[in-house]
Write a protein that holds these residues in place. Structure first.
Motif, PDB file in Angstrom:
ATOM      1  N   GLU A 119     -13.967 -35.788  23.072  1.00 40.76           N
ATOM      2  CA  GLU A 119     -13.193 -35.501  24.280  1.00 40.76           C
ATOM      3  C   GLU A 119     -14.102 -35.864  25.447  1.00 40.76           C
ATOM      4  N   ASP A 164     -10.566 -39.208  23.013  1.00 44.91           N
ATOM      5  CA  ASP A 164      -9.324 -38.435  23.052  1.00 44.91           C
ATOM      6  C   ASP A 164      -9.105 -37.964  24.484  1.00 44.91           C
ATOM      7  N   TRP A 187      -1.060 -28.043  31.081  1.00 42.84           N
ATOM      8  CA  TRP A 187      -1.806 -29.270  31.328  1.00 42.84           C
ATOM      9  C   TRP A 187      -0.953 -30.528  31.323  1.00 42.84           C
ATOM     10  N   VAL A 231      -3.629 -38.712  17.835  1.00 38.34           N
ATOM     11  CA  VAL A 231      -4.938 -38.582  17.178  1.00 38.34           C
ATOM     12  C   VAL A 231      -4.836 -38.977  15.707  1.00 38.34           C
ATOM     13  N   VAL A 281      -6.192 -37.014  25.712  1.00 37.75           N
ATOM     14  CA  VAL A 281      -4.894 -36.335  25.784  1.00 37.75           C
ATOM     15  C   VAL A 281      -4.887 -35.327  26.935  1.00 37.75           C
ATOM     16  N   ALA A 282      -5.993 -34.592  27.100  1.00 34.83           N
ATOM     17  CA  ALA A 282      -6.056 -33.634  28.210  1.00 34.83           C
ATOM     18  C   ALA A 282      -6.620 -34.281  29.477  1.00 34.83           C
ATOM     19  N   TYR A 334     -11.454 -30.124  20.218  1.00 39.96           N
ATOM     20  CA  TYR A 334     -10.055 -29.834  19.908  1.00 39.96           C
ATOM     21  C   TYR A 334      -9.249 -31.114  20.057  1.00 39.96           C
ATOM     22  N   HIS A 335      -8.505 -31.463  19.004  1.00 36.53           N
ATOM     23  CA  HIS A 335      -7.741 -32.698  19.042  1.00 36.53           C
ATOM     24  C   HIS A 335      -6.296 -32.510  18.598  1.00 36.53           C
ATOM     25  N   GLY A 336      -5.838 -31.263  18.536  1.00 33.48           N
ATOM     26  CA  GLY A 336      -4.467 -31.009  18.122  1.00 33.48           C
ATOM     27  C   GLY A 336      -4.433 -30.280  16.790  1.00 33.48           C
ATOM     28  N   ASP A 388       3.389 -36.454  20.147  1.00 40.18           N
ATOM     29  CA  ASP A 388       2.517 -35.456  20.750  1.00 40.18           C
ATOM     30  C   ASP A 388       1.076 -35.963  20.737  1.00 40.18           C
ATOM     31  N   GLY A 389       0.221 -35.221  21.420  1.00 40.58           N
ATOM     32  CA  GLY A 389      -1.187 -35.591  21.431  1.00 40.58           C
ATOM     33  C   GLY A 389      -1.750 -35.666  20.017  1.00 40.58           C
ATOM     34  N   ALA A 390      -1.426 -34.655  19.216  1.00 42.58           N
ATOM     35  CA  ALA A 390      -1.959 -34.608  17.850  1.00 42.58           C
ATOM     36  C   ALA A 390      -1.513 -35.823  17.043  1.00 42.58           C
ATOM     37  N   LYS A 437      -0.024 -35.471  26.866  1.00 42.06           N
ATOM     38  CA  LYS A 437       0.140 -34.443  27.906  1.00 42.06           C
ATOM     39  C   LYS A 437       0.778 -34.942  29.205  1.00 42.06           C
TER      40      LYS A 437
HETATM   41  C1  LIG Z   1      -3.729 -30.770  23.818  1.00 43.23           C
HETATM   42  C2  LIG Z   1      -4.664 -31.716  23.164  1.00 43.23           C
HETATM   43  C3  LIG Z   1      -4.304 -32.418  21.996  1.00 43.23           C
HETATM   44  C4  LIG Z   1      -3.007 -32.147  21.266  1.00 43.23           C
HETATM   45  O1  LIG Z   1      -1.893 -32.520  21.986  1.00 43.23           O
HETATM   46  P1  LIG Z   1      -0.458 -31.931  21.525  1.00 43.23           P
HETATM   47  O2  LIG Z   1       0.507 -32.645  22.412  1.00 43.23           O
HETATM   48  O3  LIG Z   1      -0.529 -30.462  21.791  1.00 43.23           O
HETATM   49  O4  LIG Z   1      -0.304 -32.229  20.097  1.00 43.23           O
HETATM   50  C5  LIG Z   1      -5.167 -33.356  21.501  1.00 43.23           C
HETATM   51  N1  LIG Z   1      -6.349 -33.582  22.091  1.00 43.23           N
HETATM   52  C6  LIG Z   1      -6.741 -32.933  23.198  1.00 43.23           C
HETATM   53  C7  LIG Z   1      -8.041 -33.264  23.812  1.00 43.23           C
HETATM   54  C8  LIG Z   1      -5.923 -31.958  23.763  1.00 43.23           C
HETATM   55  O5  LIG Z   1      -6.331 -31.259  24.827  1.00 43.23           O
END
Ligand SMILES: *Cc1c(COP(=O)(O)O)cnc(C)c1O
Length: 453
Positions: A234, A268, A73, A136, A270-271, A164-166, A131-133, A297
């Motif tokens: 999300e 969030d 992704w 967050v 991130v995705a 899902y947030h990491g 990173d995404g996490a 991402k």
């Molecule tokens: C992948 C993801 C994360 C975490 O991102 P990382 O870079 O893997 O830490 C957080 N939130 C959402 C919605 C994601 O899909």
């Protein structure tokens, strides 16, 4: 099936060189992979990836694979996009790294401007993470600290089942996927969770489900709203749960409840952000602006780890005070705003604007939609869920690891996919050509037909 000129058609049977076998043996001896059950890993015949170009990955034996999930992704224009390569090289010639604590640099400044230039209304500040996490985490701490510094500490977070947030502890605390998160319950933050707006009851539509979950959320906020600093969602699609999509009215409802009860809305992205849903940000589908937005991402085009929290000026102002007031956001990472990452992200965003990548993403999504619209129970398909390019094809469960088996068959056809349980995920690079997309779709549908048809 791929035509004769398609490179994926030339390697129907994979052979492995001694070098590949040696690399795998060394991997098995010393490496611990993410989200991987290592007692099965050895038997799963993993690929060793050597190189990449555009939408294609090549393994150490010269076999080419179409990257159907954007390397989990992230890939935007493609692998080794010359203009992003050049931007990173040019940055290497000037500055590798300098700390963002107490100094600053042009790539970090310019990227903040560019990000905010295209951000949902009201977002005015950029805080970088890796990173995404970690974005967050920063957003969760910001929300709590802002509430405390406004005179009413609110230690509770409200989140959504199947979210899902990491994988860091704060991010796991607001997660809602039992398989990933239940183990860690005893060491988590205190939260309240509502049902998923993407899991429908029998005969229910998504708008009706949104109303139901918003009613649940209102009841929680009426009981404990004084303690809730943030609601994290999300937007439009719970991706890691298997592309569970919800109605845009859900996000408008969350925004209204946050306003009514004084909680911050954290989107969030991130995705979903950076164009994946056919809009720059998924919240645009609902016409709402969050107080905090996380992205990661695809931010660097899939090159380097960089994430960010976008915040409103009002949140930012809650942190202002004298140096000894204790109102500072005491949070950061050693590599915050690394210039190489920032340069990659800037080049990625500039290319997206130049190429109309977001509109292209919408068209890719429509093409995926047209090719999958006919799928139904007769094909072994439970449901196709899609927002823009983010696609989940839920297949009938025909035994252990059905989704994995579909992806294995696709790999034999020269297409790399990665399942989420029984959901076959498609998330192609936004730079994919129509011909490549056809290859991806044909291989996916043929593999589904083989396993569950
Ligand atoms: C992948 C993801 C994360 C975490 O991102 P990382 O870079 O893997 O830490 C957080 N939130 C959402 C919605 C994601 O899909």
């Amino acid at each position: 099936m791929p035509g004769p000129k398609d490179p994926s058609a030339s390697t129907p049977v994979r052979s492995r060189s001694a070098r590949t076998a040696d690399l795998l043996a060394r991997d098995r001896r010393h490496v611990w992979h993410p989200f991987t059950q290592h007692s099965a890993w050895a038997g799963d015949d993993p690929l060793v990836i050597e190189s990449a170009q555009g939408s294609w990955l090549t393994d150490t034996d010269g076999h080419r694979y179409l990257d159907g999930v954007s390397s989990l992704w992230v890939t935007v224009h493609g692998h080794r996009e010359p203009l992003i390569d050049d931007a990173i090289r040019a940055q290497l010639g000037r500055l590798d790294h300098a700390t963002f604590l107490g100094s600053t640099h042009e790539p970090g400044i310019a990227l903040a401007e560019t990000l905010l230039g295209d951000a949902p209304a009201g977002l005015a500040r950029v805080f970088y993470a890796g990173d995404g996490a970690s974005a967050v985490e920063a957003a969760l701490k910001m929300a709590y600290q802002a509430s405390a510094q406004r005179g009413q500490p609110r230690p509770l977070y409200l989140h959504i089942a199947e979210g899902y947030h990491g994988d860091t502890l704060g991010a796991v605390s607001v997660g809602g996927i039992g398989l990933f998160h239940a183990t860690y319950r005893p060491i988590m933050l205190e939260t309240r969770m509502v049902s998923s707006p993407g899991l429908l009851g029998p005969g229910q539509d998504r708008a009706g489900r949104a109303v139901e979950v918003l009613t649940e959320m209102r009841a929680l906020l009426e009981a404990e709203g004084d303690h809730v600093c943030a609601v994290i969602v999300e937007p439009m699609v719970q991706a890691a749960a298997g592309m569970l999509t919800h109605d845009a009215s859900f996000l408008r409802g969350v925004r209204a409840l946050c306003d009514e009860f004084g909680a911050l809305m954290v989107a969030d992205e991130v995705a979903t952000g950076i164009g994946r849903t056919g809009r720059m940000w998924a919240v645009e589908h609902a016409g709402v602006s969050p107080d905090l937005l996380t992205c990661g991402k695809g931010l660097t085009g899939g090159y380097l780890p960089l994430s960010a929290v976008l915040a409103t000026e009002a949140v930012y102002e809650a942190f202002l005070g004298t140096p000894d007031s204790g109102r500072t956001f005491f949070h950061g990472h050693t590599y915050t705003a690394n210039p190489l990452c920032a340069a990659a992200a800037l080049a990625n965003l500039e290319l997206m604007a130049e190429r109309g990548t977001v509109a292209r993403a919408a068209r890719i999504g429509e093409r995926i939609g047209a090719a999958t619209a006919h799928l139904g129970p007769g094909d072994g398909v439970v449901e196709v869920r899609r927002i823009g390019t983010m696609t989940g094809i839920e297949v009938r469960d025909v035994g252990e690891r059905t989704g994995f088996e579909v992806c294995r068959r696709a790999r034999d056809r020269g297409v790399l996919l990665r399942p989420l349980g029984d959901v076959v995920v498609l998330m192609p690079p936004l730079g994919i050509t129509d011909a490549e997309l056809d290859t991806l779709l044909e291989a996916t549908l043929a593999s589904i037909a083989e396993v569950v048809g």
